[in-house]
Write a protein that holds these residues in place. Structure first.
Motif, PDB file in Angstrom:
ATOM      1  N   PHE A  51       0.816  -1.213   0.000  1.00 35.43           N
ATOM      2  CA  PHE A  51       0.000   0.000   0.000  1.00 35.43           C
ATOM      3  C   PHE A  51       0.854   1.270   0.000  1.00 35.43           C
ATOM      4  CE2 PHE A  51      -2.900  -3.193   2.128  1.00 35.43           C
ATOM      5  CZ  PHE A  51      -3.570  -3.473   0.945  1.00 35.43           C
ATOM      6  N   GLU A  52       2.081   1.153   0.492  1.00 32.24           N
ATOM      7  CA  GLU A  52       2.983   2.315   0.484  1.00 32.24           C
ATOM      8  C   GLU A  52       3.372   2.728  -0.927  1.00 32.24           C
ATOM      9  OE1 GLU A  52       6.643   2.915   2.571  1.00 32.24           O
ATOM     10  OE2 GLU A  52       5.837   1.979   4.345  1.00 32.24           O
ATOM     11  N   GLN A  75       3.318   9.780   8.499  1.00 31.22           N
ATOM     12  CA  GLN A  75       1.918   9.736   8.077  1.00 31.22           C
ATOM     13  C   GLN A  75       1.115   9.005   9.144  1.00 31.22           C
ATOM     14  OE1 GLN A  75       2.416   7.702   4.327  1.00 31.22           O
ATOM     15  NE2 GLN A  75       2.591   9.594   3.164  1.00 31.22           N
ATOM     16  N   ARG A 122       3.210   6.879  -6.595  1.00 30.46           N
ATOM     17  CA  ARG A 122       2.272   7.549  -7.474  1.00 30.46           C
ATOM     18  C   ARG A 122       2.150   9.032  -7.111  1.00 30.46           C
ATOM     19  NH1 ARG A 122      -3.961   6.024  -8.312  1.00 30.46           N
ATOM     20  NH2 ARG A 122      -4.002   7.068  -6.299  1.00 30.46           N
ATOM     21  N   ASP A 172       1.638   3.510  -3.158  1.00 31.11           N
ATOM     22  CA  ASP A 172       0.835   4.671  -3.509  1.00 31.11           C
ATOM     23  C   ASP A 172       1.646   5.968  -3.407  1.00 31.11           C
ATOM     24  OD1 ASP A 172      -1.748   5.319  -4.364  1.00 31.11           O
ATOM     25  OD2 ASP A 172      -2.060   6.354  -2.455  1.00 31.11           O
ATOM     26  N   ASN A 173       2.630   5.999  -2.517  1.00 29.10           N
ATOM     27  CA  ASN A 173       3.483   7.187  -2.396  1.00 29.10           C
ATOM     28  C   ASN A 173       4.320   7.416  -3.651  1.00 29.10           C
ATOM     29  OD1 ASN A 173       3.203   8.165   0.527  1.00 29.10           O
ATOM     30  ND2 ASN A 173       3.509   5.970   0.785  1.00 29.10           N
ATOM     31  N   ARG A 208       7.745   8.060   7.583  1.00 31.97           N
ATOM     32  CA  ARG A 208       7.072   8.938   6.620  1.00 31.97           C
ATOM     33  C   ARG A 208       6.272  10.041   7.317  1.00 31.97           C
ATOM     34  NH1 ARG A 208       6.907   7.351   1.225  1.00 31.97           N
ATOM     35  NH2 ARG A 208       7.451   5.194   0.813  1.00 31.97           N
ATOM     36  N   SER A 237      -4.519   0.674   5.445  1.00 30.45           N
ATOM     37  CA  SER A 237      -5.062  -0.569   4.875  1.00 30.45           C
ATOM     38  C   SER A 237      -4.335  -1.781   5.446  1.00 30.45           C
ATOM     39  CB  SER A 237      -4.919  -0.563   3.346  1.00 30.45           C
ATOM     40  OG  SER A 237      -5.550   0.561   2.801  1.00 30.45           O
ATOM     41  N   ALA A 238      -3.028  -1.640   5.617  1.00 30.49           N
ATOM     42  CA  ALA A 238      -2.234  -2.743   6.180  1.00 30.49           C
ATOM     43  C   ALA A 238      -2.647  -3.022   7.627  1.00 30.49           C
ATOM     44  CB  ALA A 238      -0.739  -2.417   6.098  1.00 30.49           C
ATOM     45  N   GLU A 279       0.474   1.826   7.894  1.00 27.64           N
ATOM     46  CA  GLU A 279      -0.357   2.221   6.769  1.00 27.64           C
ATOM     47  C   GLU A 279      -1.766   1.698   7.047  1.00 27.64           C
ATOM     48  OE1 GLU A 279      -2.192   2.533   3.051  1.00 27.64           O
ATOM     49  OE2 GLU A 279      -1.964   0.688   4.190  1.00 27.64           O
ATOM     50  N   GLU A 304      11.571   9.877  -2.188  1.00 25.53           N
ATOM     51  CA  GLU A 304      10.720   8.691  -2.318  1.00 25.53           C
ATOM     52  C   GLU A 304      11.527   7.509  -2.871  1.00 25.53           C
ATOM     53  OE1 GLU A 304       7.554   8.349  -1.302  1.00 25.53           O
ATOM     54  OE2 GLU A 304       7.785   6.244  -1.816  1.00 25.53           O
ATOM     55  N   ARG A 309     -10.744   9.425  -4.055  1.00 23.57           N
ATOM     56  CA  ARG A 309      -9.636  10.344  -3.830  1.00 23.57           C
ATOM     57  C   ARG A 309      -9.282  11.089  -5.118  1.00 23.57           C
ATOM     58  NH1 ARG A 309      -3.743   8.729  -1.695  1.00 23.57           N
ATOM     59  NH2 ARG A 309      -3.644   8.093  -3.859  1.00 23.57           N
TER      60      ARG A 309
END
Lengths: 225, 225
Positions: free
Chosen positions: A106-107, B58, A112, A109-110, B56, B73-74, B71, A146, B112
């Protein structure tokens, strides 16, 4: 060997499509899989036959009998769960390791949001004559950070989660290969370079390599990173 | 009851944080969970103690003993897999139904890209005096189409996947509630309205309702949708 009830609609070089194809190949399902290569430039993904199975007109779309799965991550999870013990096990049983794999998945996505959207998609969608170079300059540092994060993740490891190829690699490699095609330099990122070079030789990667990558040149849009 | 080895760092009203909190609540782990509410406006997510567990910076970040999952979703997947038979089973055993749930989970990304980034984040980041209203007008149709897609998904159903609350709802509801707070009108979307009204009463939703939603007004930024 693939089930004749299966079908994949895909586009060449799209990282989400490649993810699904890699998962199919790792499960031994890619060879002889009924499939159709959709041309994005002909807007094939917006044609009626495709919209019928995939109302959003986004690739990839996968059909397995009556099950239609329209989203690349969902296709990968479906394949792993249905064919758990066939081919490569992409999610090991230990839930702590799985959590780590999910986090990497899922990370991505960063990548992107920090590289693909602000630089690659911008350059793709905007005529070079009107590129806002000051704005683009501001995007370099976060993009560099990134990609260096992923280089660090790979330090001393063969695959993202250690010595086993997992779903984290299925999700990550197609994006990495796309960035390389867009001009990303790996010379100063030895761990990423080793990983990329090694995975390029992996049978599943070779079997699913995007046809148009072989026929045409990439870009130098990420050369400054 | 929550394990004392667990810890959650979270921000109020962030849909990813709310996802993780909803999963914790559905598993009966939210009550008495050691946690820290991080203030985004004080840049609490960039403070040293947080960056140590979450490089990160986040939110959310979740710790369970030695396992750190960074994260949202994880975190949800980790909780479902570790506590499968505790509280609500968020992913049923049938892999075809799971595939449908995964598809919804990941399709939320379209909310999103079609609503949050082009309209909400743009309006959040840009002074109202300099809003590009022509550009914003072009964003309305795709945003409207996106929200109507979700209204259609819910036609004749109690939850996204039918009559059982699943991980698809854990992922979707916090985004829907955020859009409503940003001014989204549900009057002309009866299925979405029924779903929203019903889920607002769900104990896990009430237990995790963002504190600052109770204390301050939302915006009217999506009123035109």
């Amino acid at each position: 060997m693939a089930n004749k009830d299966m079908f994949l609609w895909w586009g060449s070089g799209s990282p989400p499509c490649w993810k699904a194809m890699l998962a199919l190949a790792e499960k031994g399902l890619w060879e002889e899989l009924p499939n159709e290569l959709i041309s994005f430039s002909d807007k094939g993904h917006k044609k009626e036959a495709v919209l019928k199975v995939n109302p959003r007109g986004q690739m990839p779309t996968f059909k397995d009998g009556n099950n239609i799965v329209n989203e690349s991550s969902a296709i990968c999870m479906y394949l792993e769960e249905k064919f758990k013990s066939q081919g490569t096990q992409l999610l090991p049983d230990d839930f702590a390791i799985r959590a780590q794999i999910y986090q990497y998945m899922f990370e991505i996505d960063n990548i992107r949001s920090n590289i693909m959207m602000p630089i690659v998609v911008y350059k793709m969608m905007t005529k070079k004559e009107v590129w806002d170079n000051d704005m683009l300059k501001e995007k370099i540092e976060p993009a560099r950070k990134e990609i260096d994060t992923w280089n660090n993740y790979l330090k001393g490891k063969t695959y993202l989660c250690g010595d086993k190829f997992t779903m984290a690699d299925v999700f990550f490699f197609p994006f990495l290969a796309f960035l390389v095609r867009m001009g990303l330099q790996l010379t100063s990122r030895p761990d990423l370079k080793k990983y990329y070079t090694s995975l390029c030789q992996r049978p599943s990667v070779q079997a699913t390599w995007p046809p148009h990558y072989k026929e045409s040149e990439g870009k130098d849009w990420l050369a400054e990173l």
